[in-house]
Motif scaffolding. Structure first.
Motif, PDB file in Angstrom:
ATOM      1  N   ILE A  12       0.809  -1.016  -0.099  1.00 14.11           N
ATOM      2  CA  ILE A  12       0.130  -0.105   0.070  1.00 14.11           C
ATOM      3  C   ILE A  12       0.821   1.363  -0.124  1.00 14.11           C
ATOM      4  O   ILE A  12       1.721   1.344   0.898  1.00 14.11           O
ATOM      5  CB  ILE A  12      -1.017   0.005   1.109  1.00 14.11           C
ATOM      6  CG1 ILE A  12      -1.728  -1.277   1.037  1.00 14.11           C
ATOM      7  CG2 ILE A  12      -1.670   1.414   1.125  1.00 14.11           C
ATOM      8  CD1 ILE A  12      -2.743  -1.423   2.459  1.00 14.11           C
ATOM      9  N   ARG A  13       0.752   2.099  -1.038  1.00 17.95           N
ATOM     10  CA  ARG A  13       1.411   3.299  -1.203  1.00 17.95           C
ATOM     11  C   ARG A  13       1.147   4.432  -0.087  1.00 17.95           C
ATOM     12  O   ARG A  13      -0.172   4.602  -0.099  1.00 17.95           O
ATOM     13  CB  ARG A  13       1.386   3.967  -2.632  1.00 17.95           C
ATOM     14  CG  ARG A  13       2.306   5.081  -2.931  1.00 17.95           C
ATOM     15  CD  ARG A  13       2.328   5.216  -4.225  1.00 17.95           C
ATOM     16  NE  ARG A  13       3.363   6.259  -4.544  1.00 17.95           N
ATOM     17  CZ  ARG A  13       3.226   7.275  -4.977  1.00 17.95           C
ATOM     18  NH1 ARG A  13       1.873   7.629  -4.823  1.00 17.95           N
ATOM     19  NH2 ARG A  13       3.927   8.541  -5.334  1.00 17.95           N
ATOM     20  N   GLY A  14       1.557   4.780   0.836  1.00 17.47           N
ATOM     21  CA  GLY A  14       1.293   5.801   1.892  1.00 17.47           C
ATOM     22  C   GLY A  14       2.348   7.069   1.941  1.00 17.47           C
ATOM     23  O   GLY A  14       2.796   7.548   0.913  1.00 17.47           O
ATOM     24  N   GLY A  15       2.150   7.747   3.090  1.00 20.95           N
ATOM     25  CA  GLY A  15       2.883   9.031   2.952  1.00 20.95           C
ATOM     26  C   GLY A  15       4.336   8.998   3.097  1.00 20.95           C
ATOM     27  O   GLY A  15       5.063   9.740   2.298  1.00 20.95           O
ATOM     28  N   GLU A  16       4.652   7.959   3.295  1.00 27.22           N
ATOM     29  CA  GLU A  16       6.473   7.802   3.200  1.00 27.22           C
ATOM     30  C   GLU A  16       6.879   7.556   1.710  1.00 27.22           C
ATOM     31  O   GLU A  16       7.702   8.487   1.262  1.00 27.22           O
ATOM     32  CB  GLU A  16       6.622   6.392   4.095  1.00 27.22           C
ATOM     33  CG  GLU A  16       7.941   6.185   4.106  1.00 27.22           C
ATOM     34  CD  GLU A  16       8.532   4.619   4.443  1.00 27.22           C
ATOM     35  OE1 GLU A  16       9.001   3.806   4.030  1.00 27.22           O
ATOM     36  OE2 GLU A  16       7.842   4.406   5.891  1.00 27.22           O
ATOM     37  N   ASP A  17       6.015   6.828   1.016  1.00 27.40           N
ATOM     38  CA  ASP A  17       6.272   6.833  -0.453  1.00 27.40           C
ATOM     39  C   ASP A  17       5.939   8.338  -1.043  1.00 27.40           C
ATOM     40  O   ASP A  17       6.818   8.610  -2.120  1.00 27.40           O
ATOM     41  CB  ASP A  17       5.443   5.894  -1.077  1.00 27.40           C
ATOM     42  CG  ASP A  17       6.107   4.682  -1.620  1.00 27.40           C
ATOM     43  OD1 ASP A  17       7.368   4.628  -1.617  1.00 27.40           O
ATOM     44  OD2 ASP A  17       5.554   3.703  -2.161  1.00 27.40           O
ATOM     45  N   GLU A  18       4.999   9.021  -0.738  1.00 30.90           N
ATOM     46  CA  GLU A  18       4.386  10.282  -1.151  1.00 30.90           C
ATOM     47  C   GLU A  18       5.861  10.857  -1.037  1.00 30.90           C
ATOM     48  O   GLU A  18       6.532  11.733  -1.899  1.00 30.90           O
ATOM     49  CB  GLU A  18       3.362  10.824  -0.665  1.00 30.90           C
ATOM     50  CG  GLU A  18       2.104  10.184  -0.910  1.00 30.90           C
ATOM     51  CD  GLU A  18       1.297  10.538  -2.155  1.00 30.90           C
ATOM     52  OE1 GLU A  18       1.922  11.241  -3.045  1.00 30.90           O
ATOM     53  OE2 GLU A  18       0.403   9.840  -2.705  1.00 30.90           O
ATOM     54  N   SER A  19       6.453  11.033   0.179  1.00 29.12           N
ATOM     55  CA  SER A  19       7.392  11.987   0.471  1.00 29.12           C
ATOM     56  C   SER A  19       8.725  11.791  -0.086  1.00 29.12           C
ATOM     57  O   SER A  19       9.400  12.684  -0.831  1.00 29.12           O
ATOM     58  CB  SER A  19       7.705  12.026   2.166  1.00 29.12           C
ATOM     59  OG  SER A  19       6.537  12.276   2.776  1.00 29.12           O
ATOM     60  N   ARG A  20       9.051  10.525  -0.175  1.00 28.31           N
ATOM     61  CA  ARG A  20      10.285  10.051  -1.006  1.00 28.31           C
ATOM     62  C   ARG A  20      10.213  10.379  -2.633  1.00 28.31           C
ATOM     63  O   ARG A  20      11.283  10.848  -3.063  1.00 28.31           O
ATOM     64  CB  ARG A  20      10.288   8.703  -0.753  1.00 28.31           C
ATOM     65  CG  ARG A  20      11.723   7.626  -1.489  1.00 28.31           C
ATOM     66  CD  ARG A  20      11.473   7.161  -2.738  1.00 28.31           C
ATOM     67  NE  ARG A  20      10.348   6.652  -2.859  1.00 28.31           N
ATOM     68  CZ  ARG A  20       9.735   6.071  -3.985  1.00 28.31           C
ATOM     69  NH1 ARG A  20      10.261   6.852  -5.007  1.00 28.31           N
ATOM     70  NH2 ARG A  20       8.612   5.600  -4.100  1.00 28.31           N
ATOM     71  N   GLN A  21       9.116  10.199  -3.012  1.00 26.09           N
ATOM     72  CA  GLN A  21       8.808  10.417  -4.449  1.00 26.09           C
ATOM     73  C   GLN A  21       8.934  11.840  -4.909  1.00 26.09           C
ATOM     74  O   GLN A  21       9.554  12.287  -5.748  1.00 26.09           O
ATOM     75  CB  GLN A  21       7.669   9.788  -4.974  1.00 26.09           C
ATOM     76  CG  GLN A  21       7.730   9.784  -6.592  1.00 26.09           C
ATOM     77  CD  GLN A  21       6.723   8.789  -7.112  1.00 26.09           C
ATOM     78  OE1 GLN A  21       5.207   9.279  -6.996  1.00 26.09           O
ATOM     79  NE2 GLN A  21       6.959   7.782  -7.626  1.00 26.09           N
ATOM     80  N   ALA A  22       8.264  12.773  -3.853  1.00 24.26           N
ATOM     81  CA  ALA A  22       8.420  14.224  -4.173  1.00 24.26           C
ATOM     82  C   ALA A  22      10.061  14.613  -4.051  1.00 24.26           C
ATOM     83  O   ALA A  22      10.151  15.633  -4.736  1.00 24.26           O
ATOM     84  CB  ALA A  22       7.726  14.795  -2.950  1.00 24.26           C
ATOM     85  N   GLU A  23      10.651  14.148  -3.152  1.00 25.50           N
ATOM     86  CA  GLU A  23      12.040  14.409  -2.990  1.00 25.50           C
ATOM     87  C   GLU A  23      12.791  13.962  -4.077  1.00 25.50           C
ATOM     88  O   GLU A  23      13.669  14.872  -4.698  1.00 25.50           O
ATOM     89  CB  GLU A  23      12.579  13.841  -1.706  1.00 25.50           C
ATOM     90  CG  GLU A  23      13.781  14.294  -1.312  1.00 25.50           C
ATOM     91  CD  GLU A  23      14.185  13.902   0.067  1.00 25.50           C
ATOM     92  OE1 GLU A  23      14.241  14.551   1.125  1.00 25.50           O
ATOM     93  OE2 GLU A  23      14.900  12.676  -0.002  1.00 25.50           O
ATOM     94  N   GLU A  24      12.650  13.035  -4.601  1.00 30.13           N
ATOM     95  CA  GLU A  24      13.310  12.480  -5.898  1.00 30.13           C
ATOM     96  C   GLU A  24      13.018  13.315  -7.042  1.00 30.13           C
ATOM     97  O   GLU A  24      13.849  13.895  -7.910  1.00 30.13           O
ATOM     98  CB  GLU A  24      13.098  10.915  -6.249  1.00 30.13           C
ATOM     99  CG  GLU A  24      13.537  10.082  -5.260  1.00 30.13           C
ATOM    100  CD  GLU A  24      13.067   8.669  -5.539  1.00 30.13           C
ATOM    101  OE1 GLU A  24      13.492   7.611  -4.882  1.00 30.13           O
ATOM    102  OE2 GLU A  24      12.395   8.341  -6.434  1.00 30.13           O
ATOM    103  N   ASN A  25      11.897  13.739  -7.345  1.00 26.30           N
ATOM    104  CA  ASN A  25      11.489  14.430  -8.427  1.00 26.30           C
ATOM    105  C   ASN A  25      11.818  15.945  -8.335  1.00 26.30           C
ATOM    106  O   ASN A  25      12.264  16.451  -9.262  1.00 26.30           O
ATOM    107  CB  ASN A  25       9.582  14.656  -8.390  1.00 26.30           C
ATOM    108  CG  ASN A  25       9.031  13.304  -8.852  1.00 26.30           C
ATOM    109  OD1 ASN A  25       9.896  12.350  -9.259  1.00 26.30           O
ATOM    110  ND2 ASN A  25       7.698  13.023  -8.521  1.00 26.30           N
ATOM    111  N   LEU A  26      11.785  16.462  -7.037  1.00 23.73           N
ATOM    112  CA  LEU A  26      12.476  17.864  -6.716  1.00 23.73           C
ATOM    113  C   LEU A  26      13.623  18.068  -7.144  1.00 23.73           C
ATOM    114  O   LEU A  26      14.379  18.805  -7.957  1.00 23.73           O
ATOM    115  CB  LEU A  26      12.164  18.070  -5.292  1.00 23.73           C
ATOM    116  CG  LEU A  26      13.000  19.536  -4.728  1.00 23.73           C
ATOM    117  CD1 LEU A  26      12.390  20.748  -5.557  1.00 23.73           C
ATOM    118  CD2 LEU A  26      12.703  19.910  -3.430  1.00 23.73           C
ATOM    119  N   LEU A  27      14.517  16.854  -6.733  1.00 24.35           N
ATOM    120  CA  LEU A  27      16.032  16.871  -7.140  1.00 24.35           C
ATOM    121  C   LEU A  27      16.272  16.867  -8.948  1.00 24.35           C
ATOM    122  O   LEU A  27      17.148  17.465  -9.288  1.00 24.35           O
ATOM    123  CB  LEU A  27      16.861  15.518  -6.507  1.00 24.35           C
ATOM    124  CG  LEU A  27      16.995  15.682  -5.132  1.00 24.35           C
ATOM    125  CD1 LEU A  27      17.376  14.436  -4.452  1.00 24.35           C
ATOM    126  CD2 LEU A  27      18.069  16.803  -4.814  1.00 24.35           C
TER     127      LEU A  27
END
Length: 388
Positions: A12-27
């Motif tokens: 299940i994709r949760g807040g942890e995944d959301e935060s990690r993916q946001a960081e990768e996309n920002l970089l």
């Protein structure tokens, strides 16, 4: 800068995944190269329990994959978001052998507590905090209510304590709040190795109106999230304000029952993030009734981005994120009567709530934007590179 981002995904994709993916996309948006090494828990179904247990302690496969990647291309940083259970701490050793600094984000308390939550039997539990061997966790089968599985997790924690992995093989740990940082320090982690960098919300969802006339809960429908406190409080309020509940989880049946018995309670199930943000912006306030030591409280920060204050339990990191009297209110965790009284106060003080809306948005703009987060992350990466 070239970064290898490492994470183990759950079903299940949760807040942890959301935060990690946001960081990768920002970089990537900022021009950095981000490669990803990912394992998914779907693989567990193809393995026997002994194989899973051994991989939890040391995955030679993950070690070799990471080492090969680091040899193939020069990397500046390996950023470990989550190694549990299939990747394992073996990847730290692969990075060390190639001279690549390691940054580890502490998204839960897994290195200190077998179930990663400091939560057992409906309340906070610190029985394993600071213990070399987390025997209480094994006795109580804290991980998935399975003693064998808990023993595997406890073995991972203990073996790597004995090896000095946590102290020697990670250059910097990123805690999401000062509260979480202090928990790791109290367990013996070196303070100089733990820095604080919160999650962020990107893109900015924009400010809502707050005119929806309802309170909002967003999250997993589970005991540690305080669903029982929430529903009991609404029973006490007797329909003074409606409540919308977004999410799913093990207490879904209890929520369904509440919808039929309590006036104004509505369960919306899972919703796309765009709809969640809209609901947040129109809500009078967010309710955050968690009973466990949240490491952050992303939902509250998303509400702040919409200009919506939060009524939150005075516990763990969420008590740090929500500034009571300015960006929201605190109530005693697990105390439905106190939660109901705080909701009643909010309903009878609309001007104060309006001020809180402005302060909540200001808090987001000051601490939780992508730009602020990027600058902090680059500061951490550069210091680690210089040290190495």
């Amino acid at each position: 800068m070239r970064i290898l981002s490492v994470h183990n995904r759950y079903q299940i994709r949760g807040g942890e995944d959301e935060s990690r993916q946001a960081e990768e996309n920002l970089l990537r948006e900022k021009g950095h190269t981000v490669e990803v090494y990912e394992e998914h828990n779907d693989r567990i179904a193809q393995m026997n329990s002994l194989n899973v247990a051994s991989r939890t302690v040391w995955s030679q496969e993950s070690h070799d994959i990471v080492k090969q990647r680091l040899r193939k291309e020069t990397h500046d940083i390996i950023h470990v978001q989550n190694f549990f259970p299939l990747i394992s701490p073996s990847i730290y050793y692969a990075a060390s052998s190639e001279g690549v600094p390691v940054v580890q984000t502490l998204r839960n308390y897994r290195l200190l507590c077998p179930n990663a939550l400091f939560f057992r039997d409906g309340q906070v539990c610190e029985d394993c905090l600071g213990k070399f061997l987390p025997i209480p966790g094994i006795v109580h089968s804290c991980y998935r209510e399975n003693r064998a599985a808990t023993t595997a997790v406890a073995s991972m924690i203990t073996v790597h304590r004995a090896l000095g992995t946590w102290m020697k093989m990670v250059d910097v740990y990123i805690a999401l709040t000062e509260f979480a940082r202090q928990k790791f320090i109290s367990a013996g982690f070196p303070p100089e190795k733990i820095v604080v960098k919160p999650n962020f919300i990107h893109p900015d969802p924009g400010v809502g109106t707050g005119n929806g006339g309802y309170a909002l809960f967003v999250g997993r429908l589970s005991v540690e999230k305080g669903l029982d406190t929430l529903l009991t409080a609404w029973e006490k309020l007797g329909g003074k304000i409606s409540l919308k509940i977004v999410g799913d989880g093990p207490l879904a049946d209890k929520v369904k029952q509440a919808v039929t018995e309590l006036p104004g309670v509505e369960w919306l199930g899972r919703k796309p993030m765009s709809e969640v943000h809209y609901l947040m912006g129109e809500a009078k306030f967010l309710i955050f009734p968690s009973k466990w030591y949240e490491t952050f409280g992303r939902v509250a920060v998303e509400a702040f981005a919409k200009g919506t204050p939060a009524i939150a339990a005075n516990i763990g990191a969420i008590a740090e994120v929500v500034d009571s009297g300015r960006t929201g209110l605190h109530f005693q965790p697990g105390d439905a009567k106190d939660l109901a009284s705080k909701v009643e106060w909010a309903l009878t003080n609309p001007q104060k709530i309006l001020q809180m809306r402005q302060e909540a948005r200001k808090e987001f703009e000051t601490k939780y934007t992508a730009e602020t987060n990027y600058l902090r992350l680059m500061e951490i990466y550069r210091k680690v590179k210089i040290k190495k």
